[in-house]
Scaffold this motif. Structure first.
Motif, PDB file in Angstrom:
ATOM      1  N   GLU A 107      39.141  45.276  35.531  1.00 42.00           N
ATOM      2  CA  GLU A 107      38.575  45.236  36.878  1.00 42.00           C
ATOM      3  C   GLU A 107      37.525  44.137  37.009  1.00 42.00           C
ATOM      4  OE1 GLU A 107      36.021  48.188  39.873  1.00 42.00           O
ATOM      5  OE2 GLU A 107      36.947  48.978  38.047  1.00 42.00           O
ATOM      6  N   ALA A 108      36.620  44.076  36.016  1.00 41.01           N
ATOM      7  CA  ALA A 108      35.555  43.070  36.066  1.00 41.01           C
ATOM      8  C   ALA A 108      36.118  41.665  35.913  1.00 41.01           C
ATOM      9  CB  ALA A 108      34.530  43.352  34.966  1.00 41.01           C
ATOM     10  N   SER A 109      37.107  41.507  35.046  1.00 40.81           N
ATOM     11  CA  SER A 109      37.672  40.191  34.806  1.00 40.81           C
ATOM     12  C   SER A 109      38.410  39.671  36.035  1.00 40.81           C
ATOM     13  CB  SER A 109      38.620  40.245  33.600  1.00 40.81           C
ATOM     14  OG  SER A 109      38.947  38.960  33.147  1.00 40.81           O
ATOM     15  N   LYS A 110      39.144  40.541  36.701  1.00 37.47           N
ATOM     16  CA  LYS A 110      39.856  40.139  37.916  1.00 37.47           C
ATOM     17  C   LYS A 110      38.877  39.653  38.977  1.00 37.47           C
ATOM     18  CE  LYS A 110      43.119  41.866  41.381  1.00 37.47           C
ATOM     19  NZ  LYS A 110      43.909  43.037  41.836  1.00 37.47           N
ATOM     20  N   ALA A 111      37.741  40.326  39.095  1.00 40.17           N
ATOM     21  CA  ALA A 111      36.737  39.943  40.087  1.00 40.17           C
ATOM     22  C   ALA A 111      36.028  38.649  39.726  1.00 40.17           C
ATOM     23  CB  ALA A 111      35.711  41.070  40.233  1.00 40.17           C
ATOM     24  N   ASN A 112      36.169  38.220  38.455  1.00 40.92           N
ATOM     25  CA  ASN A 112      35.489  37.007  38.007  1.00 40.92           C
ATOM     26  C   ASN A 112      36.466  35.952  37.493  1.00 40.92           C
ATOM     27  OD1 ASN A 112      32.301  37.521  37.911  1.00 40.92           O
ATOM     28  ND2 ASN A 112      33.348  39.438  37.392  1.00 40.92           N
ATOM     29  N   ALA A 113      37.670  35.954  38.066  1.00 38.62           N
ATOM     30  CA  ALA A 113      38.681  34.926  37.800  1.00 38.62           C
ATOM     31  C   ALA A 113      39.041  34.823  36.315  1.00 38.62           C
ATOM     32  CB  ALA A 113      38.220  33.570  38.324  1.00 38.62           C
ATOM     33  N   TYR A 114      38.942  35.942  35.595  1.00 41.86           N
ATOM     34  CA  TYR A 114      39.327  35.995  34.179  1.00 41.86           C
ATOM     35  C   TYR A 114      38.623  34.908  33.355  1.00 41.86           C
ATOM     36  CZ  TYR A 114      42.942  38.963  36.150  1.00 41.86           C
ATOM     37  OH  TYR A 114      43.606  39.974  36.824  1.00 41.86           O
ATOM     38  N   ALA A 115      37.348  34.666  33.714  1.00 43.79           N
ATOM     39  CA  ALA A 115      36.614  33.550  33.115  1.00 43.79           C
ATOM     40  C   ALA A 115      36.152  33.816  31.688  1.00 43.79           C
ATOM     41  CB  ALA A 115      35.399  33.208  33.984  1.00 43.79           C
ATOM     42  N   VAL A 116      35.941  35.082  31.335  1.00 43.75           N
ATOM     43  CA  VAL A 116      35.444  35.449  30.002  1.00 43.75           C
ATOM     44  C   VAL A 116      36.473  36.332  29.318  1.00 43.75           C
ATOM     45  CG1 VAL A 116      33.664  36.683  28.708  1.00 43.75           C
ATOM     46  CG2 VAL A 116      33.019  35.276  30.681  1.00 43.75           C
ATOM     47  N   MET A 197      43.249  41.553  30.664  1.00 42.70           N
ATOM     48  CA  MET A 197      44.392  41.118  31.456  1.00 42.70           C
ATOM     49  C   MET A 197      45.188  42.337  31.941  1.00 42.70           C
ATOM     50  SD  MET A 197      43.932  37.878  31.355  1.00 42.70           S
ATOM     51  CE  MET A 197      45.443  37.044  31.832  1.00 42.70           C
ATOM     52  N   PRO A 198      45.958  42.176  33.025  1.00 44.79           N
ATOM     53  CA  PRO A 198      46.667  43.331  33.599  1.00 44.79           C
ATOM     54  C   PRO A 198      47.676  43.973  32.657  1.00 44.79           C
ATOM     55  CG  PRO A 198      46.597  41.503  35.161  1.00 44.79           C
ATOM     56  CD  PRO A 198      46.095  40.962  33.851  1.00 44.79           C
ATOM     57  N   GLU A 199      48.374  43.173  31.865  1.00 46.69           N
ATOM     58  CA  GLU A 199      49.419  43.703  30.991  1.00 46.69           C
ATOM     59  C   GLU A 199      48.932  43.753  29.542  1.00 46.69           C
ATOM     60  OE1 GLU A 199      52.330  44.811  32.021  1.00 46.69           O
ATOM     61  OE2 GLU A 199      51.997  44.277  34.141  1.00 46.69           O
ATOM     62  N   ILE A 200      48.693  44.956  29.031  1.00 46.66           N
ATOM     63  CA  ILE A 200      48.286  45.137  27.635  1.00 46.66           C
ATOM     64  C   ILE A 200      49.438  45.787  26.891  1.00 46.66           C
ATOM     65  CG2 ILE A 200      46.646  46.227  26.057  1.00 46.66           C
ATOM     66  CD1 ILE A 200      44.615  46.271  28.268  1.00 46.66           C
ATOM     67  N   PRO A 201      49.901  45.195  25.808  1.00 43.98           N
ATOM     68  CA  PRO A 201      51.018  45.815  25.080  1.00 43.98           C
ATOM     69  C   PRO A 201      50.606  47.149  24.464  1.00 43.98           C
ATOM     70  CG  PRO A 201      50.087  43.989  23.821  1.00 43.98           C
ATOM     71  CD  PRO A 201      49.451  43.942  25.175  1.00 43.98           C
TER      72      PRO A 201
END
Length: 449
Positions: A107-116, A197-201
């Motif tokens: 959720e946090a990464s999506k809101a921050n363009a997956y920057a970290v 990321m959205p897809e985690i194996p």
């Protein structure tokens, strides 16, 4: 069988030269949190954070937002956060089933363009049998080392704190060495995936990769090009160590340090449950006349302790198991305790908790580590440490200040009967320990918890 040939083997440990004024010891979790945030904000080149977990709470959010802010201010920053794969995908022990911290990362990464990027490191196919217990943050050319993870209690964000050790070393060679290890042996592995990321194996889909990863980790070492350094074993230095599995290099050095001791050993551990190899070296050191001090948390200062008035959970029996172990050890060494050669200290500070680990040997060696000095650390988890060699006692005052700050919250055990025994425990604990002992499951618990 001993893990090494002789105590003289310590002379073969090469180190990275240090200057005393580049080493700083912090004494509180609050100072650690403030320092970490300040270092992140001031970073210019890289930030690598390696921790058991980054928790979805106020302190964890503060750290994560600081990383996003640093990246936004300097897009060229090389940032990576590494946490344990399994721990990130479950809720807290005893809590309702959830997606764990990983759902928050996404959720946090999506809101921050997956920057970290936040990576999950699967040391084993199941959490019970091994986790990422590697410690140490690298910010530019500074190494920040602690056994603490990233959440409210470890960072003293609210009322309670979990006391740990906190060391800062400004040294480019050491920083490069630790980052190289992360890149070469962790981030490059096929078993390692981003958790934000959205897809985690699913873990079951990468079981083969995880097994191969663990196998390779057993031979992984820090490569600091120490042979190229102007190393003088008569001066201040630091040696990074890493290991996973039985008889790994870190385990060997821990036992080697104990074997090499001549006058004094001080040990901190939050969970009194020494591996057999450590117990043997402690016994041998006592026979040599070495004075030993062991500082362990009171059972009420254990992070698994639940007050008797609260609903009982099975995990709450762990602090009592450790106290049973401590009482047994104290009873067998009562003569050494009475003579003053062995000192056992219990740490307690209101309802705060204790998470210190490490060793000090003969005023010359200091081991900074996340290793709990228990069978799990010696066999299952990926562990590391920084061994500081200080033959000229250049860090004596820092070392003494840290030990004083620890010991001021401790009480000395003068007799094993001062420790409670099974009959004194709350009914649910007493019954559970009785069942475990009757089936010998307590021995299994000591090995994996």
């Amino acid at each position: 069988m001993r893990l090494f040939k002789s105590a003289s083997d310590l002379t073969h440990l090469n180190g990275i030269p240090l200057q005393a004024d580049t080493v700083q010891t912090l004494l509180s979790a609050a100072d650690y949190r403030n320092t970490l945030l300040a270092k992140i904000a001031a970073a210019r080149h890289r930030i690598y954070l390696c921790s058991l977990y980054l928790q979805n709470d106020e302190a964890g959010a503060e750290i994560l937002q600081a990383l996003y802010a640093a990246k936004a201010a300097r897009p060229e920053l090389d940032i990576a956060v590494l946490v344990d794969w399994h721990r990130a995908q479950r809720g807290l022990i005893g809590a309702a089933k959830s997606g764990g911290n990983a759902a928050w990362y996404q959720e946090a990464s999506k809101a921050n363009a997956y920057a970290v990027p936040l990576y999950g490191i699967p040391v084993q196919t199941r959490e019970l049998f091994g986790v990422l217990h590697l410690k140490g943050f690298v910010i530019d050319d500074e190494v920040i080392y602690s056994g603490a993870s990233l959440n409210n209690v470890y960072l003293h964000k609210q009322d309670k704190y979990r006391h740990d050790r906190y060391l800062l070393i400004h040294n480019k060679v050491l920083a490069n060495c630790m980052v190289q290890f992360i890149r070469e042996h962790l981030l490059s592995a096929a078993a390692v995936h981003r958790l934000d990321m959205p897809e985690i194996p699913a873990t079951r889909s990468i079981r083969r990769e995880i097994k191969q990863f663990r196998s390779k980790l057993k031979s992984a070492r820090y490569d600091c090009n120490m042979a190229e350094q102007e190393y003088d074993r008569h001066r201040l230095s630091v040696t990074p160590l890493v290991g996973v599995g039985k008889n790994n290099p870190l385990n060997k050095v821990i036992c080697q340090l104990l074997s090499a001791s001549k006058t004094q050993i001080t040990i901190c551990t939050p969970y009194f449950n020494f591996p057999l190899a450590v117990t043997r070296e402690i016994n041998r050191a006592l026979k040599r006349g070495v004075r030993i001090c062991v500082i362990v948390g009171d059972k009420t200062a254990n992070d698994f302790f639940i007050p008797p008035e609260q609903p009982f959970k099975v995990i709450a029996a762990l602090p009592y198991l450790y106290e049973v172990n401590l009482r047994r050890f104290a009873k067998s060494h009562q003569a050494d305790i009475s003579s003053g050669q062995l000192q056992l200290r219990l740490w307690k500070d209101d309802d705060n908790t204790y998470h210190l680990k490490g060793m000090w040997i003969d005023q010359e060696y200091a081991l900074m580590t996340g290793n709990n000095l228990n069978p799990r650390a010696f066999r299952l988890d990926l562990e590391n440490a920084l061994l500081i060699h200080d033959p000229q006692h250049e860090l004596r005052q820092q070392r003494q200040d840290e030990l004083n700050s620890i010991m001021e919250k401790t009480a000395v055990i003068t007799h094993y009967r001062e420790l409670e025994k099974n009959i004194d425990y709350p009914d649910p604990v007493r019954k559970l320990l009785g069942r475990l002992s009757g089936t010998r499951l307590d021995r299994l618990a000591y090995r994996v918890l």
